[in-house]
Design a protein around this motif. Structure first.
Motif, PDB file in Angstrom:
ATOM      1  N   ARG A 204      -4.187  -7.115   7.151  1.00  0.00           N
ATOM      2  CA  ARG A 204      -4.606  -6.143   6.141  1.00  0.00           C
ATOM      3  C   ARG A 204      -5.699  -5.227   6.669  1.00  0.00           C
ATOM      4  O   ARG A 204      -6.408  -5.561   7.623  1.00  0.00           O
ATOM      5  N   GLU A 205      -5.838  -4.078   6.026  1.00  0.00           N
ATOM      6  CA  GLU A 205      -6.960  -3.201   6.289  1.00  0.00           C
ATOM      7  C   GLU A 205      -8.224  -3.916   5.823  1.00  0.00           C
ATOM      8  O   GLU A 205      -8.167  -4.757   4.913  1.00  0.00           O
ATOM      9  N   PRO A 206      -9.382  -3.612   6.410  1.00  0.00           N
ATOM     10  CA  PRO A 206     -10.597  -4.382   6.113  1.00  0.00           C
ATOM     11  C   PRO A 206     -10.940  -4.549   4.626  1.00  0.00           C
ATOM     12  O   PRO A 206     -11.388  -5.612   4.231  1.00  0.00           O
ATOM     13  N   ASN A 207     -10.732  -3.561   3.804  1.00  0.00           N
ATOM     14  CA  ASN A 207     -11.146  -3.658   2.408  1.00  0.00           C
ATOM     15  C   ASN A 207      -9.988  -3.862   1.429  1.00  0.00           C
ATOM     16  O   ASN A 207     -10.190  -3.809   0.224  1.00  0.00           O
TER      17      ASN A 207
ATOM     18  N   ALA B  82      10.879  -1.207   4.056  1.00  0.00           N
ATOM     19  CA  ALA B  82      10.631  -1.668   2.683  1.00  0.00           C
ATOM     20  C   ALA B  82       9.192  -2.138   2.519  1.00  0.00           C
ATOM     21  O   ALA B  82       8.547  -1.863   1.502  1.00  0.00           O
ATOM     22  N   LEU B  83       8.650  -2.821   3.523  1.00  0.00           N
ATOM     23  CA  LEU B  83       7.275  -3.321   3.458  1.00  0.00           C
ATOM     24  C   LEU B  83       6.238  -2.222   3.651  1.00  0.00           C
ATOM     25  O   LEU B  83       5.069  -2.400   3.300  1.00  0.00           O
ATOM     26  N   SER B  84       6.647  -1.070   4.178  1.00  0.00           N
ATOM     27  CA  SER B  84       5.697   0.017   4.429  1.00  0.00           C
ATOM     28  C   SER B  84       5.123   0.621   3.154  1.00  0.00           C
ATOM     29  O   SER B  84       4.130   1.343   3.201  1.00  0.00           O
ATOM     30  N   VAL B  85       5.710   0.317   2.014  1.00  0.00           N
ATOM     31  CA  VAL B  85       5.197   0.857   0.746  1.00  0.00           C
ATOM     32  C   VAL B  85       3.983   0.082   0.235  1.00  0.00           C
ATOM     33  O   VAL B  85       3.328   0.510  -0.709  1.00  0.00           O
ATOM     34  N   ILE B  86       3.682  -1.055   0.853  1.00  0.00           N
ATOM     35  CA  ILE B  86       2.561  -1.882   0.410  1.00  0.00           C
ATOM     36  C   ILE B  86       1.258  -1.280   0.923  1.00  0.00           C
ATOM     37  O   ILE B  86       1.057  -1.165   2.136  1.00  0.00           O
ATOM     38  N   GLU B  87       0.384  -0.926   0.004  1.00  0.00           N
ATOM     39  CA  GLU B  87      -0.905  -0.349   0.388  1.00  0.00           C
ATOM     40  C   GLU B  87      -1.811  -1.428   0.972  1.00  0.00           C
ATOM     41  O   GLU B  87      -1.861  -2.546   0.462  1.00  0.00           O
ATOM     42  N   GLY B  88      -2.500  -1.088   2.055  1.00  0.00           N
ATOM     43  CA  GLY B  88      -3.467  -2.000   2.653  1.00  0.00           C
ATOM     44  C   GLY B  88      -2.967  -2.747   3.868  1.00  0.00           C
ATOM     45  O   GLY B  88      -3.713  -3.507   4.479  1.00  0.00           O
ATOM     46  N   VAL B  89      -1.706  -2.526   4.253  1.00  0.00           N
ATOM     47  CA  VAL B  89      -1.170  -3.196   5.437  1.00  0.00           C
ATOM     48  C   VAL B  89      -1.573  -2.405   6.678  1.00  0.00           C
ATOM     49  O   VAL B  89      -1.361  -1.199   6.760  1.00  0.00           O
ATOM     50  N   GLU B  90      -2.169  -3.094   7.634  1.00  0.00           N
ATOM     51  CA  GLU B  90      -2.578  -2.446   8.882  1.00  0.00           C
ATOM     52  C   GLU B  90      -1.590  -2.701  10.006  1.00  0.00           C
ATOM     53  O   GLU B  90      -1.242  -1.802  10.763  1.00  0.00           O
ATOM     54  N   ARG B  91      -1.122  -3.966  10.128  1.00  0.00           N
ATOM     55  CA  ARG B  91      -0.173  -4.361  11.168  1.00  0.00           C
ATOM     56  C   ARG B  91       0.836  -5.338  10.598  1.00  0.00           C
ATOM     57  O   ARG B  91       0.532  -6.069   9.664  1.00  0.00           O
TER      58      ARG B  91
ATOM     59  N   ASP C 237      -9.129 -15.586  10.468  1.00  0.00           N
ATOM     60  CA  ASP C 237      -9.898 -14.353  10.663  1.00  0.00           C
ATOM     61  C   ASP C 237     -10.174 -13.614   9.359  1.00  0.00           C
ATOM     62  O   ASP C 237     -10.921 -12.636   9.340  1.00  0.00           O
ATOM     63  N   GLY C 238      -9.577 -14.037   8.260  1.00  0.00           N
ATOM     64  CA  GLY C 238      -9.806 -13.388   6.974  1.00  0.00           C
ATOM     65  C   GLY C 238      -9.004 -12.115   6.767  1.00  0.00           C
ATOM     66  O   GLY C 238      -9.074 -11.502   5.706  1.00  0.00           O
ATOM     67  N   ARG C 239      -8.237 -11.688   7.761  1.00  0.00           N
ATOM     68  CA  ARG C 239      -7.460 -10.454   7.652  1.00  0.00           C
ATOM     69  C   ARG C 239      -5.973 -10.672   7.850  1.00  0.00           C
ATOM     70  O   ARG C 239      -5.179  -9.750   7.664  1.00  0.00           O
ATOM     71  N   SER C 240      -5.565 -11.888   8.232  1.00  0.00           N
ATOM     72  CA  SER C 240      -4.161 -12.157   8.522  1.00  0.00           C
ATOM     73  C   SER C 240      -3.549 -13.062   7.462  1.00  0.00           C
ATOM     74  O   SER C 240      -4.206 -13.948   6.927  1.00  0.00           O
ATOM     75  N   LEU C 241      -2.277 -12.811   7.201  1.00  0.00           N
ATOM     76  CA  LEU C 241      -1.490 -13.623   6.294  1.00  0.00           C
ATOM     77  C   LEU C 241      -0.201 -13.981   7.009  1.00  0.00           C
ATOM     78  O   LEU C 241       0.490 -13.111   7.537  1.00  0.00           O
TER      79      LEU C 241
ATOM     80  N   HIS D 233      -3.497  -8.161  -4.396  1.00  0.00           N
ATOM     81  CA  HIS D 233      -2.504  -7.086  -4.507  1.00  0.00           C
ATOM     82  C   HIS D 233      -1.475  -7.178  -3.375  1.00  0.00           C
ATOM     83  O   HIS D 233      -0.279  -7.010  -3.602  1.00  0.00           O
ATOM     84  N   LEU D 234      -1.961  -7.430  -2.163  1.00  0.00           N
ATOM     85  CA  LEU D 234      -1.055  -7.508  -1.012  1.00  0.00           C
ATOM     86  C   LEU D 234      -0.030  -8.628  -1.170  1.00  0.00           C
ATOM     87  O   LEU D 234       1.162  -8.426  -0.932  1.00  0.00           O
TER      88      LEU D 234
END
Length: 90
Positions: free
Chosen positions: A68-71, A47-56, A12-16, A76-77
């Motif tokens: 990740r958030e769309p943009n 601890a992972l909540s400090v990473i910018e751009g995480v949606e879920r 989907d381009g948004r999941s890792l 970086h993630l």
């Protein structure tokens, strides 16, 4: 302890998908639908909540799934995720 981290991007381009050699949870599946949920979750989720751009985030055994958030840029993630996991377990 030494942590091995393997990553695979979702179609989907948004999941890792991240697999490690260490247990990330005590057995129960953890699911977080927002940064606020992560901040109130398990020590690893916090601890992972400090990473910018995480949606879920979902943590299950030795794997975690990050959406990740769309943009948000992947490079970086992934770098931040690896650094947080290494700091958390070492």
């Amino acid at each position: 302890e030494y942590i091995e981290i393997e990553t695979e991007f979702g179609d989907d381009g948004r999941s890792l998908f991240v697999t490690t050699n260490l247990a990330l949870t005590d057995g129960a599946v953890e699911s977080y639908d927002s940064l606020a949920d992560m901040e109130e979750g398990s020590p690893l989720a916090q601890a992972l909540s400090v990473i910018e751009g995480v949606e879920r985030l979902t943590i299950n055994g030795r794997t975690l799934t990050l959406t990740r958030e769309p943009n948000a840029p992947w490079h970086h993630l992934v770098a931040d995720l690896s650094a947080v996991l290494k700091d958390f377990f070492l």
